[in-house]
Write an enzyme that holds these catalytic residues in place. Structure first.
Site, PDB file in Angstrom:
ATOM      1  N   CYS A   1       5.513 -38.963  -7.192  1.00 13.45           N
ATOM      2  CA  CYS A   1       5.621 -37.794  -8.075  1.00 13.45           C
ATOM      3  C   CYS A   1       7.068 -37.471  -8.434  1.00 13.45           C
ATOM      4  O   CYS A   1       7.346 -36.836  -9.459  1.00 13.45           O
ATOM      5  CB  CYS A   1       4.958 -36.582  -7.452  1.00 13.45           C
ATOM      6  SG  CYS A   1       5.784 -35.958  -5.962  1.00 13.45           S
TER       7      CYS A   1
ATOM      8  N   CYS B   1      10.740 -34.910  -4.747  1.00 15.98           N
ATOM      9  CA  CYS B   1      11.853 -34.972  -3.795  1.00 15.98           C
ATOM     10  C   CYS B   1      13.137 -35.378  -4.509  1.00 15.98           C
ATOM     11  O   CYS B   1      14.210 -34.810  -4.254  1.00 15.98           O
ATOM     12  CB  CYS B   1      11.526 -35.925  -2.653  1.00 15.98           C
ATOM     13  SG  CYS B   1      11.275 -37.651  -3.168  1.00 15.98           S
TER      14      CYS B   1
ATOM     15  N   CYS C   1      16.477 -33.007  -4.854  1.00 13.32           N
ATOM     16  CA  CYS C   1      17.723 -33.462  -4.235  1.00 13.32           C
ATOM     17  C   CYS C   1      18.798 -33.727  -5.287  1.00 13.32           C
ATOM     18  O   CYS C   1      19.966 -33.380  -5.108  1.00 13.32           O
ATOM     19  CB  CYS C   1      17.455 -34.720  -3.418  1.00 13.32           C
ATOM     20  SG  CYS C   1      18.858 -35.238  -2.403  1.00 13.32           S
TER      21      CYS C   1
ATOM     22  N   CYS D   1      22.626 -38.594   3.025  1.00  9.15           N
ATOM     23  CA  CYS D   1      21.656 -37.587   3.498  1.00  9.15           C
ATOM     24  C   CYS D   1      22.259 -36.727   4.610  1.00  9.15           C
ATOM     25  O   CYS D   1      22.794 -37.245   5.592  1.00  9.15           O
ATOM     26  CB  CYS D   1      20.398 -38.278   4.002  1.00  9.15           C
ATOM     27  SG  CYS D   1      19.118 -37.135   4.593  1.00  9.15           S
TER      28      CYS D   1
ATOM     29  N   CYS E   1      13.745 -32.218   0.730  1.00  7.79           N
ATOM     30  CA  CYS E   1      12.788 -33.211   0.230  1.00  7.79           C
ATOM     31  C   CYS E   1      11.459 -33.114   0.966  1.00  7.79           C
ATOM     32  O   CYS E   1      10.383 -33.218   0.369  1.00  7.79           O
ATOM     33  CB  CYS E   1      13.371 -34.610   0.344  1.00  7.79           C
ATOM     34  SG  CYS E   1      13.855 -35.095   2.019  1.00  7.79           S
TER      35      CYS E   1
ATOM     36  N   ASN F   1       0.831  -1.200   0.000  1.00  5.35           N
ATOM     37  CA  ASN F   1       0.000   0.000   0.000  1.00  5.35           C
ATOM     38  C   ASN F   1       0.867   1.253   0.000  1.00  5.35           C
ATOM     39  O   ASN F   1       1.983   1.251   0.512  1.00  5.35           O
ATOM     40  CB  ASN F   1      -0.952  -0.003   1.207  1.00  5.35           C
ATOM     41  CG  ASN F   1      -0.318   0.613   2.433  1.00  5.35           C
ATOM     42  OD1 ASN F   1      -0.422   1.819   2.687  1.00  5.35           O
ATOM     43  ND2 ASN F   1       0.359  -0.219   3.228  1.00  5.35           N
TER      44      ASN F   1
ATOM     45  N   CYS G   1       6.260   4.032   9.044  1.00  6.73           N
ATOM     46  CA  CYS G   1       5.677   4.198   7.709  1.00  6.73           C
ATOM     47  C   CYS G   1       6.789   4.425   6.686  1.00  6.73           C
ATOM     48  O   CYS G   1       7.574   5.369   6.814  1.00  6.73           O
ATOM     49  CB  CYS G   1       4.710   5.374   7.704  1.00  6.73           C
ATOM     50  SG  CYS G   1       3.944   5.645   6.080  1.00  6.73           S
TER      51      CYS G   1
ATOM     52  N   ASN H   1       4.207   6.153  15.519  1.00 12.44           N
ATOM     53  CA  ASN H   1       4.434   5.553  14.204  1.00 12.44           C
ATOM     54  C   ASN H   1       5.791   5.990  13.662  1.00 12.44           C
ATOM     55  O   ASN H   1       5.906   7.012  12.988  1.00 12.44           O
ATOM     56  CB  ASN H   1       3.307   5.953  13.244  1.00 12.44           C
ATOM     57  CG  ASN H   1       3.419   5.251  11.903  1.00 12.44           C
ATOM     58  OD1 ASN H   1       4.461   4.702  11.558  1.00 12.44           O
ATOM     59  ND2 ASN H   1       2.342   5.275  11.134  1.00 12.44           N
TER      60      ASN H   1
ATOM     61  N   CYS I   1      18.890 -31.949   5.280  1.00 13.24           N
ATOM     62  CA  CYS I   1      18.672 -30.525   4.963  1.00 13.24           C
ATOM     63  C   CYS I   1      17.207 -30.126   4.930  1.00 13.24           C
ATOM     64  O   CYS I   1      16.889 -28.943   4.922  1.00 13.24           O
ATOM     65  CB  CYS I   1      19.344 -30.175   3.636  1.00 13.24           C
ATOM     66  SG  CYS I   1      18.522 -30.866   2.179  1.00 13.24           S
TER      67      CYS I   1
END
Length: 424
Positions: free
Chosen positions: A348, A351, A355, A383, A389, A75, A137, A134, A386
């Site tokens: 799928c 991972c 990696c 491994c 995955c 904004n 801003c 404030n 981290c």
């Protein structure tokens, strides 16, 4: 049932959910609707000297995720564009009608003590419970020597805070800018000036996106644009870190904190409180979904507190601070290894791709010679734990990080013999 009421630096509220100083708190009509919906308090949109600020059109832009979900909100709106007299009159009436709700008045004026000395008694006369300075801003007002232009200079923060403590009996909350290298510096200055509390974060300098046909950023004003203040869910990680920095700094430890930045549900609020906040302020979520979101916030927080055995907000406020430290003090001998639940894996391969391409090549792609079906398995000796995955996996809890028994005692980097600068 858990008690959600709070006492924040002497300001009482039936719950910790306050509306932040912003368009939702610009006038009595909005604030009354908010109180009717169940908000515990408001920080009235920032008042300044007359004549009031003048805004431009348009004023907002957003960063979208899938299905036009608003991830971040930008904004370029300024402080109140209504007269001081109208605002003070409405604040007086609303506080009279809703005496149990927290009424904080946000203020922004040039760095002249006489101006602050003049406005503070007027604010005090409204019956308000406190003031918020404030100093955050990031657009429009810094060009006039206010807002972040003050918040970025600790000496100015301390100076103006001292003026307010000198000329008013109300609790003083200093709202900090995130547009600074180290947020602890202005927080320390606020405490040195006598501040009763700090609130953070204010919005972050931002440009969300451009119209590449017109070659102008959003929001568009005529044929030009400017940087604005970024807020919403995207800023929550930054806000949490800055809250934690102040909560664990020896020079500001114990200073009450009102947490702001990306709070949209009860869990967000609980995280801010666990890192040291005593109240939380909400803006973007209310602007996107309306005031009634507070119902789910209160209900969810209350249920969670009951489940965990926390009777009051104070029972878990700051509880995570002791577990937040500098990197050098983390346990170098702690080890986790990824584990894939084959029963919930959908194959799928996300991972594996993540990696293999960008990390440690510690996930094997196993292809059945007959069916051609793929499955994925962690190569444990490769491994490093981290978490990439786990993050990329679209199935919750399919990949988990399992702690390993290393047989080694806890040891941080300052003690590690591999550290060439360790002190023996």
């Amino acid at each position: 049932m858990a008690d959600l009421s709070i006492d924040f630096c002497g300001i009482k509220s039936p719950n910790p959910f306050w509306l932040a100083s912003a368009p939702p708190t610009d006038k009595a009509y909005n604030v009354v609707r908010a109180f009717e919906a169940g908000w515990g308090g408001v920080v009235w949109k920032t008042l300044g000297e007359d004549p009031a600020a003048v805004n431009v059109s348009s004023r907002y832009s957003a960063l979208y995720g899938k299905n036009r979900e608003v991830i971040g909100f930008n904004n370029i709106e300024l402080i109140t564009d209504r007269s001081l007299e109208i605002n003070l009159r409405e604040i007086t009436q609303v506080k009279k009608d809703w005496p149990d709700r927290a009424m904080i008045v946000s203020l922004m004026l040039p760095c002249e003590e006489a101006l602050w000395a003049a406005i503070l008694p007027q604010v005090e006369a409204t019956g308000a419970d406190g003031i918020e300075l404030n100093f955050g801003c990031p657009h429009g007002m810094p060009e006039r020597g206010m807002g972040a232009a003050v918040g970025q200079v600790p000496e100015y923060v301390e100076m103006v805070t001292r003026w307010c403590k000198k000329h008013s009996k109300l609790p003083v909350i200093v709202k900090l800018t995130p547009n600074i290298t180290d947020v602890r510096a202005p927080a320390r200055a606020a405490r040195a000036g006598g501040a009763d509390a700090v609130s953070l974060i204010n919005t972050i300098n931002s440009i969300t996106h451009l119209d590449l046909d017109r070659m102008v950023a959003f929001p568009v004003v005529g044929n030009a644009s400017t940087h604005g203040g970024y807020c919403g869910a995207a800023v929550k990680p930054i806000a949490l870190n800055m809250v934690a920095e102040i909560a664990r700094d020896p020079l500001t430890a114990g200073l009450p904190i009102s947490g702001i930045g990306g709070i949209g549900n009860w869990r967000d609020a609980a995280e801010f409180i666990a890192l040291g906040a005593g109240s939380v302020q909400v803006c973007t979520a209310a602007m996107l979904h309306g005031f009634r979101i507070v119902e789910a916030m209160k209900d969810g927080l209350s249920r969670w507190m009951d489940q965990k055995g926390y009777a009051t907000i104070a029972d878990f406020s700051g509880k995570a601070v002791a577990n937040t430290t500098d990197w050098k003090y983390l346990d170098m001998n702690y080890q986790v290894i990824a584990h894939i639940d084959q029963a919930s894996c959908i194959g799928c391969g996300k991972c594996y791709i993540a990696c293999e391409d960008t990390s440690h090549q510690s996930i094997a792609q196993l292809i059945d010679a007959v069916s051609g079906a793929r499955r994925y398995a962690v190569i444990e000796q490769e491994c490093v734990g981290c978490n990439l995955c786990e993050i990329t996996c679209p199935v919750e809890a399919c990949i988990t990080m399992v702690p390993q028994q290393t047989g080694k005692p806890s040891m941080n980097w300052t003690e590690d013999e591999r550290n060439p600068h360790r002190v023996v």
